[in-house]
Design a protein around this motif. Structure first.
Motif, mmCIF file in Angstrom:
data_model
loop_
_atom_site.group_PDB
_atom_site.id
_atom_site.type_symbol
_atom_site.label_atom_id
_atom_site.label_comp_id
_atom_site.label_asym_id
_atom_site.label_seq_id
_atom_site.Cartn_x
_atom_site.Cartn_y
_atom_site.Cartn_z
ATOM 1 N N LEU A 1 -10.097 8.495 -4.127
ATOM 2 C CA LEU A 1 -9.718 9.371 -3.008
ATOM 3 C C LEU A 1 -8.368 9.843 -2.976
ATOM 4 O O LEU A 1 -7.886 9.168 -3.521
ATOM 5 C CB LEU A 1 -9.715 8.068 -1.719
ATOM 6 N N SER A 2 -8.122 11.051 -2.277
ATOM 7 C CA SER A 2 -7.480 11.365 -2.423
ATOM 8 C C SER A 2 -6.520 11.502 -1.746
ATOM 9 O O SER A 2 -6.894 11.368 -0.548
ATOM 10 C CB SER A 2 -8.029 13.103 -2.413
ATOM 11 N N PHE A 3 -4.857 12.012 -1.628
ATOM 12 C CA PHE A 3 -3.861 12.069 -0.366
ATOM 13 C C PHE A 3 -4.803 13.132 0.555
ATOM 14 O O PHE A 3 -4.390 12.557 2.047
ATOM 15 C CB PHE A 3 -2.944 11.998 -1.202
ATOM 16 N N GLY A 4 -5.320 13.621 0.312
ATOM 17 C CA GLY A 4 -6.232 15.089 1.755
ATOM 18 C C GLY A 4 -6.896 14.316 1.753
ATOM 19 O O GLY A 4 -7.703 14.207 3.438
ATOM 20 N N ASN A 5 -7.595 13.544 1.085
ATOM 21 C CA ASN A 5 -8.927 13.166 1.897
ATOM 22 C C ASN A 5 -8.949 11.683 3.287
ATOM 23 O O ASN A 5 -9.392 11.599 3.983
ATOM 24 C CB ASN A 5 -9.712 11.554 0.367
ATOM 25 N N HIS B 1 1.015 -0.852 -0.031
ATOM 26 C CA HIS B 1 -0.168 -0.123 -0.150
ATOM 27 C C HIS B 1 0.539 1.018 -0.395
ATOM 28 O O HIS B 1 0.368 2.031 -0.817
ATOM 29 C CB HIS B 1 -0.849 0.390 0.948
ATOM 30 N N TYR B 2 2.069 1.519 0.579
ATOM 31 C CA TYR B 2 2.563 2.322 1.028
ATOM 32 C C TYR B 2 3.474 2.495 -0.504
ATOM 33 O O TYR B 2 3.877 3.504 -0.708
ATOM 34 C CB TYR B 2 2.693 2.787 2.295
ATOM 35 N N ALA B 3 4.165 1.689 -0.641
ATOM 36 C CA ALA B 3 5.029 1.824 -1.686
ATOM 37 C C ALA B 3 3.952 1.812 -3.016
ATOM 38 O O ALA B 3 5.018 3.030 -3.580
ATOM 39 C CB ALA B 3 5.411 0.301 -1.840
ATOM 40 N N ILE B 4 2.745 1.889 -3.197
ATOM 41 C CA ILE B 4 2.781 1.922 -4.609
ATOM 42 C C ILE B 4 2.661 3.561 -4.398
ATOM 43 O O ILE B 4 2.562 5.083 -5.386
ATOM 44 C CB ILE B 4 1.044 1.509 -4.375
ATOM 45 N N GLN B 5 1.922 4.238 -3.149
ATOM 46 C CA GLN B 5 1.845 5.473 -3.184
ATOM 47 C C GLN B 5 2.627 6.434 -2.660
ATOM 48 O O GLN B 5 2.922 7.675 -2.348
ATOM 49 C CB GLN B 5 0.569 5.472 -1.233
ATOM 50 N N ILE C 1 4.220 15.439 -4.823
ATOM 51 C CA ILE C 1 2.598 14.298 -5.125
ATOM 52 C C ILE C 1 1.811 15.476 -4.105
ATOM 53 O O ILE C 1 2.544 16.203 -3.021
ATOM 54 C CB ILE C 1 2.769 13.487 -3.918
ATOM 55 N N GLY C 2 0.507 16.130 -4.685
ATOM 56 C CA GLY C 2 -0.277 16.882 -4.327
ATOM 57 C C GLY C 2 -1.242 16.450 -3.219
ATOM 58 O O GLY C 2 -1.790 15.571 -3.973
ATOM 59 N N MET C 3 -2.141 16.796 -2.160
ATOM 60 C CA MET C 3 -2.655 16.316 -1.001
ATOM 61 C C MET C 3 -3.929 15.970 -2.554
ATOM 62 O O MET C 3 -4.825 15.433 -1.660
ATOM 63 C CB MET C 3 -2.832 17.471 -0.325
ATOM 64 N N ASP C 4 -3.847 16.582 -3.473
ATOM 65 C CA ASP C 4 -5.688 16.485 -4.097
ATOM 66 C C ASP C 4 -5.305 15.206 -5.477
ATOM 67 O O ASP C 4 -6.291 15.020 -6.167
ATOM 68 C CB ASP C 4 -5.711 17.849 -4.957
ATOM 69 N N ASP C 5 -3.673 15.212 -5.166
ATOM 70 C CA ASP C 5 -3.962 13.465 -5.534
ATOM 71 C C ASP C 5 -4.459 12.336 -5.307
ATOM 72 O O ASP C 5 -4.208 11.962 -4.467
ATOM 73 C CB ASP C 5 -2.130 13.200 -5.752
ATOM 74 N N VAL C 6 -4.933 11.568 -6.748
ATOM 75 C CA VAL C 6 -5.492 10.418 -6.600
ATOM 76 C C VAL C 6 -5.227 9.733 -5.741
ATOM 77 O O VAL C 6 -3.911 9.163 -6.484
ATOM 78 C CB VAL C 6 -5.963 9.526 -7.361
ATOM 79 N N ALA C 7 -5.112 8.835 -4.865
ATOM 80 C CA ALA C 7 -4.354 7.443 -3.923
ATOM 81 C C ALA C 7 -4.850 7.005 -3.793
ATOM 82 O O ALA C 7 -4.713 5.703 -3.950
ATOM 83 C CB ALA C 7 -4.077 8.590 -2.257
ATOM 84 N N LEU C 8 -6.010 6.950 -3.810
ATOM 85 C CA LEU C 8 -6.559 5.097 -3.782
ATOM 86 C C LEU C 8 -8.371 5.249 -4.614
ATOM 87 O O LEU C 8 -9.032 6.269 -4.441
ATOM 88 C CB LEU C 8 -6.878 4.836 -2.332
ATOM 89 N N MET C 9 -8.394 4.167 -5.182
ATOM 90 C CA MET C 9 -10.054 4.028 -6.130
ATOM 91 C C MET C 9 -9.819 2.461 -5.291
ATOM 92 O O MET C 9 -9.704 1.147 -5.282
ATOM 93 C CB MET C 9 -9.324 3.750 -7.522
#
Length: 282
Positions: free
Chosen positions: A208-212, A75-79, A185-193
């Motif tokens: 869902l974004s990194f900020g979400n 999970h964290y490797a991907i993000q 990486i911006g907080m509005d970038d998509v982190a999770l689908m």
């Protein structure tokens, strides 16, 4: 987390804890302690390997497995490389997995070894180019301190040709100091689908974004009173949004140790609570 800390993706909090307490346990897995240093270094190395396969910022990477420490590592490797975590339910049948992979146009999947036959059924009909695998038994200690479920007592088998060992890549890469290339990486970038259940139609990917992720994790940790000195018990499926929040996200945000179980089992839960002094359980 100090109030003055600027908003950062959750993986930066992982890095923070790895610097502050590298040898402290991040995850207990049936008596095997995975340290913050290992969790951070292994996810760095696996992220670097994904980049070597051509995974770029914004690309989907599918995860197809039950609870295990390697899920958190992946999970964290991907993000860390700005790619998108795309959990696939391990109860998925071949047609369900194919639908999700087609919808994602995913080129890379990290699967549990026992689910590889399902991946193999759909591989030729999808965009998959690279298959990595994990074995649930690989991080079990020689003498487990909690009751191990029968599913994890089968001796590990060699991986099929063309399937890469994700844990071996992570461990060997960490030993040689491999780190992923920097991504802005911006907080509005998509982190999770993560996909809906499809109650009224076909499942739909929720972005869902990194900020979400940071917001929902922060308010959950605050509401639960979870702090760095606490010990949480993670039993809910990590691929599910609730289990992910409580088992992948909140412990990493606050720096709490978690006891991770493959699935719910009454005796193992009671053993975990008694042995590790569990303070929080979702």
């Amino acid at each position: 987390m100090p109030a003055s800390t600027p908003d950062q993706p959750l993986h930066e909090h992982l890095r923070r804890h790895a610097r502050a307490k590298p040898d402290a346990p991040a995850i207990h897995w049936y008596g095997r302690a995975l340290t913050w240093r290992e969790l951070n270094d292994w996810s760095d190395a696996l992220g670097a390997h994904l980049q070597s396969l051509g995974v770029q910022k914004g690309d989907p990477v599918a995860l197809f497995m039950n609870n295990c420490p390697q899920y958190v590592v992946a999970h964290y490797a991907i993000q860390k490389i700005g790619a998108i975590v795309c959990p696939c339910g391990p109860l998925n049948k071949a047609h369900e997995l194919q639908y999700q992979l087609d919808d994602l146009k995913a080129r890379v999947i990290i699967s549990a070894d026992n689910l590889l036959p399902i991946v193999d059924q759909v591989r030729a009909q999808t965009a998959l180019q690279h298959v990595l695998a994990v074995r649930y038994t690989d991080l079990l200690p020689a003498a487990p301190t909690l009751n191990v479920p029968p599913e994890l007592q089968t001796p590990a088998q060699p991986l099929p040709a063309g399937v890469l060992d994700a844990l071996q890549i992570a461990q060997h890469g960490a030993q040689s100091g491999q780190r992923p290339r920097y991504e802005n990486i911006g907080m509005d970038d998509v982190a999770l689908m993560t996909y809906t259940s499809g109650t009224t139609g076909l499942p739909k990917g929720a972005m869902l974004s990194f900020g979400n992720a940071l917001f929902k994790t922060t308010v959950t940790a605050q509401a639960a009173g979870l702090q760095a000195h606490d010990v949480s018990l993670s039993v809910a499926p990590l691929y599910h949004i609730a289990g992910m929040l409580m088992g992948v996200n909140t412990p990493v945000l606050v720096g709490a140790t978690q006891v991770l179980l493959f699935r719910f089992a009454p005796v193992a839960v009671l053993q975990a609570i008694a042995q590790h002094g569990v303070t929080h359980w979702y």
